[in-house]
Design a protein around this motif. Structure first.
Motif, short mmCIF file in Angstrom:
data_model
loop_
_atom_site.label_atom_id
_atom_site.label_comp_id
_atom_site.label_asym_id
_atom_site.label_seq_id
_atom_site.Cartn_x
_atom_site.Cartn_y
_atom_site.Cartn_z
N GLN A 1 0.84 -1.20 0.00
CA GLN A 1 0.00 0.00 0.00
C GLN A 1 0.87 1.25 0.00
O GLN A 1 1.61 1.51 0.96
N ARG B 1 -3.13 5.52 -0.99
CA ARG B 1 -3.71 4.70 -2.07
C ARG B 1 -4.29 3.41 -1.50
O ARG B 1 -4.04 3.06 -0.35
N GLY B 2 -5.06 2.71 -2.31
CA GLY B 2 -5.58 1.43 -1.87
C GLY B 2 -4.52 0.34 -1.95
O GLY B 2 -3.60 0.42 -2.75
N PRO B 3 -4.63 -0.70 -1.11
CA PRO B 3 -3.67 -1.81 -1.15
C PRO B 3 -3.73 -2.55 -2.49
O PRO B 3 -4.80 -2.69 -3.08
N GLN C 1 -13.57 4.26 -7.41
CA GLN C 1 -14.29 4.90 -6.32
C GLN C 1 -14.43 6.39 -6.63
O GLN C 1 -13.49 7.02 -7.12
N GLN D 1 -9.95 3.35 6.93
CA GLN D 1 -8.54 3.30 7.29
C GLN D 1 -8.07 4.64 7.82
O GLN D 1 -8.14 5.65 7.12
N PRO E 1 -6.48 -1.28 7.26
CA PRO E 1 -7.91 -1.08 7.00
C PRO E 1 -8.75 -1.85 8.02
O PRO E 1 -8.41 -2.97 8.42
N LEU F 1 -9.64 7.47 5.32
CA LEU F 1 -9.66 6.97 3.95
C LEU F 1 -10.65 5.81 3.90
O LEU F 1 -10.53 4.86 4.67
N LEU G 1 -12.09 2.76 1.87
CA LEU G 1 -11.69 1.87 0.80
C LEU G 1 -12.81 0.90 0.45
O LEU G 1 -13.46 0.34 1.33
N PHE H 1 -8.64 -3.82 -4.23
CA PHE H 1 -9.04 -2.56 -3.60
C PHE H 1 -9.11 -1.42 -4.61
O PHE H 1 -8.33 -1.35 -5.56
N GLY H 2 -10.04 -0.51 -4.36
CA GLY H 2 -10.07 0.74 -5.10
C GLY H 2 -9.08 1.72 -4.50
O GLY H 2 -8.44 1.44 -3.49
N PRO H 3 -8.95 2.90 -5.11
CA PRO H 3 -7.98 3.90 -4.65
C PRO H 3 -8.41 4.62 -3.37
O PRO H 3 -7.59 5.28 -2.74
N GLY H 4 -9.68 4.49 -3.02
CA GLY H 4 -10.16 5.11 -1.79
C GLY H 4 -10.75 6.49 -1.98
O GLY H 4 -10.50 7.18 -2.98
N ARG I 1 -10.85 9.96 0.26
CA ARG I 1 -10.33 10.65 1.44
C ARG I 1 -11.43 11.55 1.98
O ARG I 1 -11.82 12.51 1.32
#
Lengths: 113, 112
Positions: free
Chosen positions: A38, A42-44, B6, B37, B43, B88, B90, B103-106, B108
């Motif tokens: 990660q 950013r996402g994992p 996302q 997260q 997470p 964040l 996710l 996972f997506g980028p999230g 914020r």
């Protein structure tokens, strides 16, 4: 209670060097173990996934090992690059609570030039 | 298509606002997840949908309300959030529950 412990908490290495991250777990019954990378904010991103019968899995410069008897896994990074700087998270799933995985706290790796 | 998307990427909201986070995947995955997260923490699972049905709710406060309109979409409706909900968020998906999650980028989120 299912637990995943990772060590070290953080690690600093020089570019080009190798390193090994550790993951110990007490998740039972075991289904699979995954390593994620990660980047900050950013996402994992999945690196490897191993089931009970697998004891090693490679993805480029990343090699994960699994010892299901001792409930230990390691992630070895070869010839580190600056872009390897990230948090590495070990995640273990069990067979009874599908979808509910146990996350380690992660190891923060910093690769310096 | 091996991507989880996302929207929005960033969101600032007041404690009285109502907003929604959106997540989409077109990999044919039948399990979708919401995680929260905080900085320098792993997470934390919030919800799991399996075959469009809510299968896990990790005792999340009711100010967070998930919705799965179809197998490709997952929403998280937010209402009357607190500043400590800033994090964040996710979204993830997997072929079925328990398999490798993508996972997506999230998003914020900042709650003022």
């Amino acid at each position: 209670k299912n637990q995943v412990e990772q060590s070290p908490q953080s690690l600093i290495i020089l570019e080009g060097k190798n390193c090994t991250l550790q993951c110990n777990y007490t998740v039972s019954p075991f289904s699979n173990l995954r390593w994620y990378k990660q980047d900050t904010g950013r996402g994992p991103v999945s690196l490897t996934i191993m089931t009970f019968s697998e004891n090693t899995k490679s993805n480029g410069r990343y090699t994960a090992t699994l010892d299901a008897d001792t409930k230990q896994s390691s992630l070895h990074i070869t010839a580190s690059q600056l872009s390897d700087s990230a948090s590495y998270i070990c995640v273990v799933s069990d067979n009874t609570n599908a979808g509910k995985s146990t996350f380690g706290d992660g190891t923060t790796l910093t690769v310096k030039p | 298509d091996t991507e989880v998307t996302q929207t929005p990427k960033h969101l600032v909201m007041g404690m009285t606002n109502k907003k929604s986070l959106k997540c989409e995947q077109h990999m044919g995955h039948r399990a979708m997840y919401w995680y929260k997260q905080k900085a320098k923490k792993p997470p934390e699972l919030m919800f799991v949908y399996s075959y469009e049905k809510l299968s896990i709710n990790e005792s999340v406060p009711s100010r967070f309300s998930p919705e799965c309109p179809n197998s490709s979409l997952l929403n998280l409706h937010l209402h009357a959030l607190q500043p400590e909900d800033s994090a964040l968020y996710l979204c993830a998906s997997s072929q079925t529950a328990g398999e490798t999650q993508y996972f997506g980028p999230g998003t914020r989120l900042l709650v003022l």
